[in-house]
Scaffold this motif. Structure first.
Motif, mmCIF file in Angstrom:
data_model
loop_
_atom_site.group_PDB
_atom_site.id
_atom_site.type_symbol
_atom_site.label_atom_id
_atom_site.label_comp_id
_atom_site.label_asym_id
_atom_site.label_seq_id
_atom_site.Cartn_x
_atom_site.Cartn_y
_atom_site.Cartn_z
ATOM 1 N N GLY A 32 -16.788 36.654 31.165
ATOM 2 C CA GLY A 32 -16.443 36.704 29.745
ATOM 3 C C GLY A 32 -17.369 35.872 28.881
ATOM 4 N N GLY A 33 -18.345 35.209 29.486
ATOM 5 C CA GLY A 33 -19.314 34.431 28.728
ATOM 6 C C GLY A 33 -18.765 33.126 28.199
ATOM 7 N N GLY A 34 -19.557 32.498 27.329
ATOM 8 C CA GLY A 34 -19.184 31.185 26.798
ATOM 9 C C GLY A 34 -17.903 31.211 25.971
ATOM 10 N N LYS A 35 -17.654 32.314 25.271
ATOM 11 C CA LYS A 35 -16.430 32.383 24.465
ATOM 12 C C LYS A 35 -15.190 32.314 25.342
ATOM 13 C CE LYS A 35 -18.209 34.718 20.380
ATOM 14 N NZ LYS A 35 -18.180 35.931 19.543
ATOM 15 N N ALA A 36 -15.249 32.928 26.515
ATOM 16 C CA ALA A 36 -14.104 32.858 27.423
ATOM 17 C C ALA A 36 -13.894 31.423 27.893
ATOM 18 C CB ALA A 36 -14.322 33.788 28.617
ATOM 19 N N ARG A 53 -20.149 28.537 22.985
ATOM 20 C CA ARG A 53 -19.630 29.911 22.953
ATOM 21 C C ARG A 53 -20.745 30.942 23.140
ATOM 22 N NH1 ARG A 53 -19.294 32.392 17.853
ATOM 23 N NH2 ARG A 53 -20.420 31.314 16.216
ATOM 24 N N HIS A 54 -21.998 30.496 23.062
ATOM 25 C CA HIS A 54 -23.110 31.416 23.301
ATOM 26 C C HIS A 54 -23.693 31.287 24.710
ATOM 27 C CE1 HIS A 54 -23.178 32.823 19.265
ATOM 28 N NE2 HIS A 54 -23.506 31.659 18.739
ATOM 29 N N THR A 55 -23.205 30.341 25.477
ATOM 30 C CA THR A 55 -23.818 30.097 26.783
ATOM 31 C C THR A 55 -23.353 31.136 27.803
ATOM 32 O OG1 THR A 55 -24.269 28.361 28.397
ATOM 33 C CG2 THR A 55 -22.004 28.586 27.634
ATOM 34 N N ARG A 56 -24.035 31.156 28.925
ATOM 35 C CA ARG A 56 -23.673 32.137 29.950
ATOM 36 C C ARG A 56 -23.421 31.520 31.306
ATOM 37 N NH1 ARG A 56 -27.803 37.172 29.364
ATOM 38 N NH2 ARG A 56 -29.281 35.607 30.073
ATOM 39 N N ASN A 57 -24.017 30.349 31.594
ATOM 40 C CA ASN A 57 -23.936 29.888 32.977
ATOM 41 C C ASN A 57 -24.057 28.377 33.082
ATOM 42 O OD1 ASN A 57 -26.973 29.256 33.624
ATOM 43 N ND2 ASN A 57 -26.968 31.211 32.544
ATOM 44 N N PHE A 58 -23.849 27.903 34.286
ATOM 45 C CA PHE A 58 -23.753 26.484 34.599
ATOM 46 C C PHE A 58 -24.547 26.244 35.881
ATOM 47 C CE2 PHE A 58 -21.231 23.623 37.403
ATOM 48 C CZ PHE A 58 -21.288 22.441 36.680
#
Length: 465
Positions: free
Chosen positions: A134-138, A52-57
């Protein structure tokens, strides 16, 4: 207390964990027709682990793919990994994760994840990394919605205490759901419950007392209980307990769960000093996505595990700011006083740095070769004098995301035990990432490992039962 009727104690597959890898595994297994239960240790508002804190892949692709530009081939991706790990990786598992990342991108989109183009500034990732809208939470919310629709049993406040091992099988899983004890007897188990970084006593045993000064920027629920339980029962381990994904974060961040918004990306445009107002490393060594993950360990090695980043007005808008405002002053001495640094020494350090800067063209988003001359340590890019007030400063602390000590797996994500390959135990995500990340970190690669091995674990476990 009687057990609620909706708790299935004999699911086909029991997934331990509630982040990206766990939900990916659960969805894949359910889509293969299996009954799946998920045990997430966190309460529902904090579900999702570090995901939920991550941003990308980070994703391999042969040509433009969704929001990703150009191409990013397998060889280049693997070379990037070798640079940050210094070759400390399992090449077969690493190449498997890289090659499968393109399929994973499409799978994520099909399961409700929406991507957006890369951010600008110090990131420079438009070709290699897809960012979550929406970031990791999305992402986490999308997967949980999919899981609910698919009929997966989701349990929160579900703490697994013990997995009973008999020869090469998991025969029983003991867990507390809202502090009521249950015994599960699933057909297969997938553990995706992360590392041990939230257990600061375990960190201190690995790192020494200095680890008590570390901040845990991820979830406080990854305490390594399942990992320790399995290692104590002879599961084969991988990784060094002192290795981890650690970055420099704002020193004012909370002890746990500060997340991505506490990271400071201004290091390349700054001078970084320790408690004694002395520089200790090349702030401009390489582009930030290839260096941000070393700064946690660099700060950890400094006295009191603290450092300070100093910039001037010319760099204020060049990076994504921390959630905390910077400390501001009109003079270097005044800034030092506010940060608790010896002002005269800080002035001396900045003056020496400024004197070593040379004329040249500054490019914020690429290596510009604007280097210092005759300075130790040097600054090899983005070296501009810090002379334009107001001056700004942030304190830095090591922020641990996840530890690398984990379970050894094979190419099918199956765990190896004392008696050989386990019959019904798979692992995915941070609990096995040490198989691929022996040291260092590549931006977005944790999500690649979690997604790819979550898919593999879910599909393999489903085929087993």
């Amino acid at each position: 207390m009687s057990k609620p009727a909706e708790i299935n104690l004999t699911p086909d597959i029991l997934v331990v964990g509630g982040g990206n890898a766990a939900l990916t595994a659960a969805l894949c297994a359910r889509e293969a027709g299996r009954y799946v239960s998920v045990l997430e240790a966190a309460p529902k508002p904090y579900r999702g682990g570090n995901s939920r804190h991550t941003r990308n892949f980070r994703c391999m692709h042969r040509g433009p793919l969704g929001v990703l530009t150009g191409s990013y081939g397998e060889d280049e991706y693997f070379d990037d990994l070798l640079k940050v790990t210094k070759g400390d990786t399992d090449p077969a598992l690493a190449k498997l994760a890289i090659a499968a990342s393109e399929r994973a991108y499409c799978w994520m989109e099909a399961h409700g994840v929406r991507f957006q183009p890369s951010l600008s500034g110090t990131l420079s990732l438009s070709r290699t990394n897809a960012f979550f809208l929406g970031g990791g939470k999305a992402l986490v919310n999308a997967y949980y919605a999919q899981a609910e629709d698919a009929g997966i049993d989701l349990h929160y406040n579900a703490h697994v205490d013990h997995l009973s091992v008999s020869d090469t099988r998991i025969t029983e899983v003991t867990a507390r759901l809202d502090e009521v004890a249950y015994r599960f007897t699933p057909g297969a188990v997938i553990v995706a419950s992360g590392g041990f970084q939230a257990d600061t006593n375990w960190l201190a045993r690995a790192w020494g007392p200095a680890a008590k000064n570390f901040l845990i920027r991820g979830t406080p629920y990854n305490r390594g209980v399942v990992l320790k339980d399995l290692l104590d029962q002879g599961m084969e381990s991988v990784g060094d307990p002192t290795q981890c994904h650690a970055v420099a974060i704002d020193g004012r961040a909370p002890k746990f769960d500060g997340g991505i918004v506490t990271r400071l990306d201004c290091v390349p445009f700054s001078v970084v000093v320790n408690r004694d107002a002395e520089r200790f490393y090349d702030e401009g060594e390489d582009i930030w996505p290839k260096r941000y993950a070393i700064w946690g360990r660099l700060v950890a090695a400094q006295p009191d595990q603290v450092a300070y980043v100093i910039i001037d007005a010319t760099s204020r808008e060049l990076f994504m700011p921390s959630v905390f405002p910077p400390v501001e002053a009109d003079t270097i001495e005044g800034l030092g006083q506010q940060l608790g640094l010896p002002g005269a020494k800080l002035r001396q350090t900045i003056d020496a740095f400024n004197a070593a800067c040379r004329p040249g063209t500054f490019h914020a988003t690429e290596l510009d070769g604007l280097a210092t001359e005759g300075l130790t340590p040097p600054k090899t890019n983005w070296a501009r004098p810090i002379i334009e007030p107001p001056f700004y400063g942030y304190s830095l602390r090591p922020g641990v995301t996840f530890t690398y000590l984990g379970l050894k797996v094979d190419e099918t994500a199956r765990v190896t035990g004392a008696g050989g390959r386990m019959d019904n135990l798979w692992a995915a995500g941070e609990i096995m990432a040490g198989s691929i990340l022996g040291q260092g970190y590549l931006a977005g690669f944790g999500m690649t490992i979690g997604t790819v091995f979550g898919q593999i674990a879910g599909e393999e476990a489903a085929a087993h039962v």
